[in-house]
Design a protein around this motif. Structure first.
Motif, PDB file in Angstrom:
ATOM      1  N   ARG A 168       1.191  -1.251   0.060  1.00  0.00           N
ATOM      2  CA  ARG A 168      -0.045  -0.208  -0.216  1.00  0.00           C
ATOM      3  C   ARG A 168       0.526   1.195  -0.008  1.00  0.00           C
ATOM      4  O   ARG A 168       0.362   2.248   0.286  1.00  0.00           O
ATOM      5  N   PHE A 169       1.948   0.950  -0.104  1.00  0.00           N
ATOM      6  CA  PHE A 169       3.145   2.287  -0.398  1.00  0.00           C
ATOM      7  C   PHE A 169       3.413   2.776  -1.582  1.00  0.00           C
ATOM      8  O   PHE A 169       3.860   3.860  -1.702  1.00  0.00           O
ATOM      9  N   GLY A 170       2.606   2.436  -2.198  1.00  0.00           N
ATOM     10  CA  GLY A 170       2.658   2.752  -3.973  1.00  0.00           C
ATOM     11  C   GLY A 170       2.334   4.727  -4.265  1.00  0.00           C
ATOM     12  O   GLY A 170       1.352   4.968  -3.392  1.00  0.00           O
ATOM     13  N   TYR A 171       3.040   5.276  -4.490  1.00  0.00           N
ATOM     14  CA  TYR A 171       2.680   6.342  -5.321  1.00  0.00           C
ATOM     15  C   TYR A 171       3.423   7.250  -5.935  1.00  0.00           C
ATOM     16  O   TYR A 171       4.462   6.637  -6.348  1.00  0.00           O
ATOM     17  N   CYS A 172       2.617   7.437  -6.890  1.00  0.00           N
ATOM     18  CA  CYS A 172       3.018   8.388  -8.254  1.00  0.00           C
ATOM     19  C   CYS A 172       2.885   9.703  -8.027  1.00  0.00           C
ATOM     20  O   CYS A 172       1.721  10.724  -8.264  1.00  0.00           O
ATOM     21  N   ARG A 173       3.868  10.414  -8.533  1.00  0.00           N
ATOM     22  CA  ARG A 173       3.768  11.995  -8.068  1.00  0.00           C
ATOM     23  C   ARG A 173       3.221  12.870  -9.650  1.00  0.00           C
ATOM     24  O   ARG A 173       3.137  13.326  -9.395  1.00  0.00           O
ATOM     25  N   LEU A 174       3.197  11.748 -10.649  1.00  0.00           N
ATOM     26  CA  LEU A 174       2.644  12.381 -12.519  1.00  0.00           C
ATOM     27  C   LEU A 174       1.267  12.394 -11.714  1.00  0.00           C
ATOM     28  O   LEU A 174       0.638  13.728 -12.059  1.00  0.00           O
ATOM     29  N   LEU A 175       0.927  11.157 -11.359  1.00  0.00           N
ATOM     30  CA  LEU A 175      -0.405  11.406 -11.391  1.00  0.00           C
ATOM     31  C   LEU A 175      -1.312  11.553  -9.800  1.00  0.00           C
ATOM     32  O   LEU A 175      -2.493  11.942  -9.226  1.00  0.00           O
ATOM     33  N   LYS A 176      -0.637  11.798  -9.324  1.00  0.00           N
ATOM     34  CA  LYS A 176      -0.865  12.883  -7.630  1.00  0.00           C
ATOM     35  C   LYS A 176      -1.562  11.554  -7.104  1.00  0.00           C
ATOM     36  O   LYS A 176      -2.672  11.948  -6.234  1.00  0.00           O
TER      37      LYS A 176
END
Length: 112
Positions: A66-74
Protein backbone atom coordinates in the motif's frame (compact mmCIF):
# COMPACT_ATOMS: atom_id res chain seq x y z
CA UNK A 1 -13.45 34.21 -24.30
CA UNK A 2 -15.12 33.74 -20.89
CA UNK A 3 -12.79 33.62 -17.88
CA UNK A 4 -13.69 29.98 -17.10
CA UNK A 5 -12.85 28.88 -20.64
CA UNK A 6 -9.54 30.75 -20.55
CA UNK A 7 -8.65 29.15 -17.20
CA UNK A 8 -9.56 25.69 -18.50
CA UNK A 9 -7.46 26.26 -21.63
CA UNK A 10 -4.52 27.40 -19.50
CA UNK A 11 -4.83 24.31 -17.24
CA UNK A 12 -5.01 22.00 -20.25
CA UNK A 13 -1.96 23.63 -21.82
CA UNK A 14 -0.01 23.27 -18.55
CA UNK A 15 -1.11 19.62 -18.29
CA UNK A 16 -0.04 18.90 -21.89
CA UNK A 17 3.42 20.42 -21.28
CA UNK A 18 3.81 18.41 -18.06
CA UNK A 19 2.87 15.14 -19.79
CA UNK A 20 5.23 15.94 -22.69
CA UNK A 21 8.14 16.40 -20.27
CA UNK A 22 7.16 13.22 -18.41
CA UNK A 23 7.14 11.11 -21.58
CA UNK A 24 10.80 11.98 -22.10
CA UNK A 25 11.87 10.44 -18.76
CA UNK A 26 9.30 7.71 -17.99
CA UNK A 27 10.70 4.23 -18.75
CA UNK A 28 9.18 2.22 -21.61
CA UNK A 29 7.24 -0.95 -20.81
CA UNK A 30 4.81 -2.05 -18.11
CA UNK A 31 6.88 -1.06 -15.09
CA UNK A 32 8.07 2.13 -13.37
CA UNK A 33 11.70 1.20 -13.94
CA UNK A 34 14.02 0.07 -16.68
CA UNK A 35 16.75 -2.56 -16.53
CA UNK A 36 20.12 -0.90 -17.07
CA UNK A 37 22.34 -3.99 -16.83
CA UNK A 38 22.43 -7.67 -15.95
CA UNK A 39 25.41 -9.11 -14.10
CA UNK A 40 26.21 -12.59 -12.87
CA UNK A 41 27.03 -12.91 -9.19
CA UNK A 42 29.69 -15.15 -7.63
CA UNK A 43 27.09 -17.87 -7.14
CA UNK A 44 26.06 -17.69 -10.82
CA UNK A 45 22.71 -16.04 -10.11
CA UNK A 46 21.77 -13.06 -12.29
CA UNK A 47 21.62 -9.63 -10.70
CA UNK A 48 19.62 -6.83 -12.31
CA UNK A 49 20.49 -3.15 -12.04
CA UNK A 50 17.49 -0.88 -12.57
CA UNK A 51 16.72 2.81 -12.94
CA UNK A 52 13.46 3.91 -11.32
CA UNK A 53 10.96 6.34 -12.86
CA UNK A 54 11.57 9.80 -11.38
CA UNK A 55 7.86 10.09 -10.57
CA UNK A 56 7.60 6.84 -8.59
CA UNK A 57 7.96 6.96 -4.83
CA UNK A 58 7.70 4.30 -2.14
CA UNK A 59 6.25 5.73 1.06
CA UNK A 60 7.96 4.39 4.19
CA UNK A 61 5.05 5.46 6.36
CA UNK A 62 2.61 3.10 4.60
CA UNK A 63 2.18 -0.67 5.00
CA UNK A 64 3.49 -3.24 2.55
CA UNK A 65 1.50 -3.45 -0.70
CA UNK A 66 0.00 0.00 0.00
CA UNK A 67 3.07 2.25 -0.19
CA UNK A 68 3.41 3.10 -3.92
CA UNK A 69 2.88 6.70 -5.04
CA UNK A 70 3.05 8.41 -8.46
CA UNK A 71 4.03 12.08 -8.34
CA UNK A 72 2.86 12.57 -11.94
CA UNK A 73 -0.66 11.30 -11.28
CA UNK A 74 -0.64 12.57 -7.68
CA UNK A 75 -2.21 9.32 -6.45
CA UNK A 76 -1.04 6.26 -4.60
CA UNK A 77 -2.12 2.83 -3.44
CA UNK A 78 -3.58 4.44 -0.30
CA UNK A 79 -5.34 7.46 -1.90
CA UNK A 80 -8.90 7.94 -0.69
CA UNK A 81 -11.95 9.14 -2.57
CA UNK A 82 -13.49 8.59 -5.96
CA UNK A 83 -13.20 10.22 -9.37
CA UNK A 84 -16.20 12.12 -10.79
CA UNK A 85 -17.27 8.96 -12.67
CA UNK A 86 -17.33 6.93 -9.42
CA UNK A 87 -14.10 4.96 -9.78
CA UNK A 88 -11.72 4.76 -6.81
CA UNK A 89 -8.86 7.29 -6.98
CA UNK A 90 -6.44 4.81 -5.43
CA UNK A 91 -4.05 2.85 -7.61
CA UNK A 92 -3.61 -0.85 -7.04
CA UNK A 93 -0.17 -1.97 -8.18
CA UNK A 94 2.21 0.95 -7.70
CA UNK A 95 3.68 -0.82 -4.66
CA UNK A 96 5.04 -3.39 -7.15
CA UNK A 97 6.10 -0.62 -9.56
CA UNK A 98 3.51 -1.62 -12.15
CA UNK A 99 2.82 1.45 -14.27
CA UNK A 100 -0.53 3.20 -13.71
CA UNK A 101 0.07 6.29 -15.90
CA UNK A 102 -0.08 4.46 -19.24
CA UNK A 103 2.75 6.57 -20.71
CA UNK A 104 5.39 4.82 -22.83
CA UNK A 105 3.67 1.48 -22.30
CA UNK A 106 5.18 -0.08 -25.41
CA UNK A 107 8.44 -1.95 -24.78
CA UNK A 108 11.63 -0.90 -26.49
CA UNK A 109 13.68 -3.51 -28.33
CA UNK A 110 17.13 -3.96 -26.84
CA UNK A 111 19.87 -4.03 -29.44
CA UNK A 112 22.81 -6.34 -28.92
Amino acid sequence: MPVQAAAALSRQSRHDRRIGRAEAVIPHGDYCYRITSVATGADGAPSLKTQCCPYWKGRKDRPEQRFGYCRLLKVGDYTHGRTPDGKPRATSLLWDQVKECGLNSEPVAISS
